[in-house]
Design an enzyme around this catalytic site. Structure first.
Site, PDB file in Angstrom:
ATOM      1  N   HIS A  78       0.426  27.542 -49.109  1.00 48.10           N
ATOM      2  CA  HIS A  78       0.102  26.861 -50.375  1.00 48.10           C
ATOM      3  C   HIS A  78       1.051  25.696 -50.645  1.00 48.10           C
ATOM      4  O   HIS A  78       0.639  24.654 -51.154  1.00 48.10           O
ATOM      5  CB  HIS A  78       0.098  27.852 -51.539  1.00 48.10           C
ATOM      6  CG  HIS A  78      -0.925  28.950 -51.361  1.00 48.10           C
ATOM      7  ND1 HIS A  78      -0.906  30.111 -52.081  1.00 48.10           N
ATOM      8  CD2 HIS A  78      -1.988  29.040 -50.509  1.00 48.10           C
ATOM      9  CE1 HIS A  78      -1.928  30.881 -51.688  1.00 48.10           C
ATOM     10  NE2 HIS A  78      -2.583  30.248 -50.732  1.00 48.10           N
ATOM     11  N   HIS A 235     -10.404  27.410 -52.760  1.00 49.76           N
ATOM     12  CA  HIS A 235      -9.138  27.932 -52.238  1.00 49.76           C
ATOM     13  C   HIS A 235      -9.160  27.989 -50.708  1.00 49.76           C
ATOM     14  O   HIS A 235      -8.134  27.777 -50.058  1.00 49.76           O
ATOM     15  CB  HIS A 235      -8.801  29.308 -52.814  1.00 49.76           C
ATOM     16  CG  HIS A 235      -7.438  29.752 -52.391  1.00 49.76           C
ATOM     17  ND1 HIS A 235      -6.288  29.302 -53.010  1.00 49.76           N
ATOM     18  CD2 HIS A 235      -7.026  30.505 -51.334  1.00 49.76           C
ATOM     19  CE1 HIS A 235      -5.236  29.780 -52.364  1.00 49.76           C
ATOM     20  NE2 HIS A 235      -5.653  30.517 -51.348  1.00 49.76           N
ATOM     21  N   ASP A 239      -6.382  26.462 -48.266  1.00 46.67           N
ATOM     22  CA  ASP A 239      -5.734  27.154 -47.146  1.00 46.67           C
ATOM     23  C   ASP A 239      -5.886  26.371 -45.839  1.00 46.67           C
ATOM     24  O   ASP A 239      -4.954  26.311 -45.028  1.00 46.67           O
ATOM     25  CB  ASP A 239      -6.332  28.553 -46.962  1.00 46.67           C
ATOM     26  CG  ASP A 239      -5.742  29.575 -47.929  1.00 46.67           C
ATOM     27  OD1 ASP A 239      -4.655  29.324 -48.484  1.00 46.67           O
ATOM     28  OD2 ASP A 239      -6.367  30.632 -48.109  1.00 46.67           O
ATOM     29  N   HIS A 262      -6.782  32.492 -42.314  1.00 47.97           N
ATOM     30  CA  HIS A 262      -5.545  32.022 -41.678  1.00 47.97           C
ATOM     31  C   HIS A 262      -5.543  32.243 -40.161  1.00 47.97           C
ATOM     32  O   HIS A 262      -5.039  31.419 -39.413  1.00 47.97           O
ATOM     33  CB  HIS A 262      -4.333  32.718 -42.287  1.00 47.97           C
ATOM     34  CG  HIS A 262      -4.167  32.400 -43.734  1.00 47.97           C
ATOM     35  ND1 HIS A 262      -4.098  31.116 -44.206  1.00 47.97           N
ATOM     36  CD2 HIS A 262      -4.095  33.194 -44.822  1.00 47.97           C
ATOM     37  CE1 HIS A 262      -3.981  31.139 -45.511  1.00 47.97           C
ATOM     38  NE2 HIS A 262      -3.971  32.386 -45.914  1.00 47.97           N
TER      39      HIS A 262
HETATM   40 ZN   LIG Z   1      -4.322  30.960 -49.815  1.00 44.85          ZN
END
Ligand SMILES: [Zn+2]
Length: 305
Positions: A78, A235, A239, A262
């Site tokens: 972030h 969001h 990311d 991720h």
């Molecule tokens: Zn995140």
């Protein structure tokens, strides 16, 4: 667009780590030209640095962890998204814990901190990684790819087995659209049943409704509701911006992602790093200067599609 930039003065904030639940103090320190983004972690043996350069990903369980010689820095995505969105290219990030503070689960507090410090243009062009051939990574039906373009743009779609976010799609172009307003405030999210399972495994100890959107069977548990109707996919874009900045320099290419997290984002970073024939490093020009690919080149054909 890509002039090297740092912050004008030292700024600091404190918070808790999402996974450790422990306190963290963070300082953002101006850095000279060509420094890049360097994490400087206080340890019992003294400060240890971990420079972001595309080779440092060591973990992707629920967050992105980078490391070097056994020193880890967790939940970097972030802050890195905030730096990417504001085009900060040189910075020392000092912290006294293994994990960055989760703050409100978005990049907004980091953006506010950087804007409070002020942004210092350094008068030198920033090299960028220009994608020249498509690169894709997959995991089952999830995927993320990057293809040649003279712009950096992220197109993301998500799909979950829940009526609130059955399908959301969003596109964002950091240079021409407002990161501060449209992406930075989007918070991380999780499903109630997953949060309970994580807690049972000693993870997400610092997680709460203060730093994540939690989705229960009947809707969002957070009293204040959502910041955007499509906060979830925004969001995901946040990311992706953070994870792709692990390359250590801005990327010129169009990114398409479907249900990527991720693990896949950083797999794409690793794939890019190991596919030296799919990109070239260029010094870009300010956004106001239109850059045209050489006519007749394969890149021109792809860029005009
Ligand atoms: Zn995140």
């Amino acid at each position: 667009m890509y002039f090297q930039q740092t912050v004008k003065e030292i700024v600091q904030c404190s918070g808790i780590g999402l996974h450790s639940g422990g306190p963290v103090n963070l300082r953002l320190v101006p850095a000279p030209i060509d420094t890049g983004i360097v994490f400087l972690r206080k340890t019992a043996k003294g400060p240890v640095s971990v420079k972001v350069d595309g080779t440092k990903v060591v973990g992707t369980l629920l967050c992105t962890t980078i490391g070097e010689n056994g020193t880890k820095v967790q939940t970097v995505e972030h802050l890195l998204a905030a730096l990417s969105g504001l085009q900060i290219t040189n910075l020392i990030v000092e912290l006294d814990s293994a994990e960055l503070p989760i703050m409100d689960g978005s990049a907004k507090p980091f953006v506010e901190l950087i804007l409070k410090a002020g942004i210092q243009k350094q008068g030198v062009l920033q090299p960028a990684l220009k994608i020249t051939r498509p690169i894709e990574v997959r995991d089952g039906d999830k995927w993320i790819r990057v293809r040649p373009s003279w712009k950096f743009r992220v197109n993301c779609s998500i799909r979950f087995d829940h009526p609130l976010l059955a399908r959301q799609s969003c596109s964002f172009e950091p240079i021409s659209e407002d990161f501060v307003e449209w992406i930075a405030p989007a918070r991380t999210f999780g499903f109630l049943k997953e949060v309970e399972a994580l807690r049972n495994h000693g993870l997400a100890r610092g997680g709460s409704l203060e730093n994540a959107v939690v989705v229960g069977p009947d809707g969002v548990l957070n009293k204040e509701g959502l910041r955007y109707a499509d906060e979830f996919v925004r969001h995901k874009i946040l990311d992706i911006l953070g994870d792709l900045s692990l390359l250590g320099m801005p990327i010129l290419g169009e990114v398409d992602a479907y249900c990527s997290g991720h693990q896949l984002n950083t797999k794409l970073v690793a794939e890019i790093m190991s596919s030296g024939d799919c990109w070239t490093i260029i010094k870009t020009r300010p956004a106001s200067v239109e850059i045209q690919p050489p006519s007749g080149s394969p890149v021109a054909a792809q860029a005009s599609r």
